[in-house]
Design an enzyme around this catalytic site. Structure first.
Site, short mmCIF file in Angstrom:
data_model
loop_
_atom_site.label_atom_id
_atom_site.label_comp_id
_atom_site.label_asym_id
_atom_site.label_seq_id
_atom_site.Cartn_x
_atom_site.Cartn_y
_atom_site.Cartn_z
N TYR A 82 49.86 34.51 -49.55
CA TYR A 82 50.30 35.15 -48.31
C TYR A 82 49.35 34.76 -47.17
CZ TYR A 82 51.44 39.08 -45.16
OH TYR A 82 51.79 39.86 -44.09
N THR A 91 56.97 35.38 -42.78
CA THR A 91 56.52 35.47 -44.16
C THR A 91 57.04 36.73 -44.84
OG1 THR A 91 54.54 34.23 -43.57
CG2 THR A 91 54.45 35.48 -45.62
N GLU A 92 57.06 37.83 -44.11
CA GLU A 92 57.48 39.10 -44.70
C GLU A 92 58.98 39.20 -44.93
OE1 GLU A 92 55.85 41.58 -45.95
OE2 GLU A 92 53.81 41.28 -45.23
N SER A 93 59.79 38.82 -43.94
CA SER A 93 61.23 39.08 -44.03
C SER A 93 62.12 37.90 -43.67
CB SER A 93 61.59 40.23 -43.09
OG SER A 93 61.45 39.81 -41.74
#
Length: 188
Positions: A173, A86-88
């Protein structure tokens, strides 16, 4: 993809290096060799040969590090992996517009607090991100949604609302990661 290939080549090169002394004191030259000068006698050479390369999907490139971090910080590896995705999107050199760095998108100050001197180093980044997740889970008594909301919006925002903050980005998120965790449970 190019970065991943170059990283893999660099990481595999030390394992494929051989040291040879050329007979008669001369240096022997191969297409991928470097000579190291010596004052007298046989001169050693280093030859690196990558005879094959098996690409690894980005989502599996860090499985060993994820497993190590999960064991060390008593986390579900699927949670670490879901945060990274999800982040990168598993991009080790990702930098967000606000300055979050690496696979787990750590802010420089947070990374330093967690012991990551080089947050762009995948191992340091994953270990620091996992340590942070563990701290947030402990702070929220195991409440995964609040821990994830704190990871995204910051612990102060979660404390202010005593819940997942009403920010669209944070709610999406938390939803995305909990869905990835549910998918991981269903596939095991």
């Amino acid at each position: 993809m190019r970065t991943l290939l170059l990283t893999a080549a660099a990481l595999s090169a030390p394992h494929a290096a051989t040291l040879r002394a050329a007979p008669g004191g001369g240096s022997r030259s191969t297409s991928a060799s470097s000579s190291i000068s010596a004052p007298a006698g046989p001169q050693p050479t280093v030859s690196v040969d990558i005879s094959s390369f098996d690409p690894i999907e980005a989502r599996h490139a860090y499985d060993d590090l994820i497993e190590e971090a999960a064991q060390k910080y008593k986390l579900n590896p699927a949670m670490i992996k879901a945060v990274m995705q999800t982040e990168s999107a598993f991009n080790a050199v990702a930098v967000s517009p606000v300055g979050a760095l690496g696979l787990m998108q750590l802010m420089p100050a947070v990374a330093a607090e967690l012991g990551a001197d080089d947050p762009m180093d995948p191992r340091q980044n994953i270990m620091a991100g996992a340590r942070y997740l563990r701290q947030l889970l402990d702070q929220h008594r195991g409440n995964v949604k609040l821990a994830l909301a704190s990871y995204n919006a910051g612990p102060g925002a979660v404390a202010k609302y005593h819940a997942v903050p009403p920010f669209k980005e944070t709610r999406n998120y938390v939803r995305r990661i909990t869905n990835l965790l549910a998918d991981a449970r269903a596939n095991h």
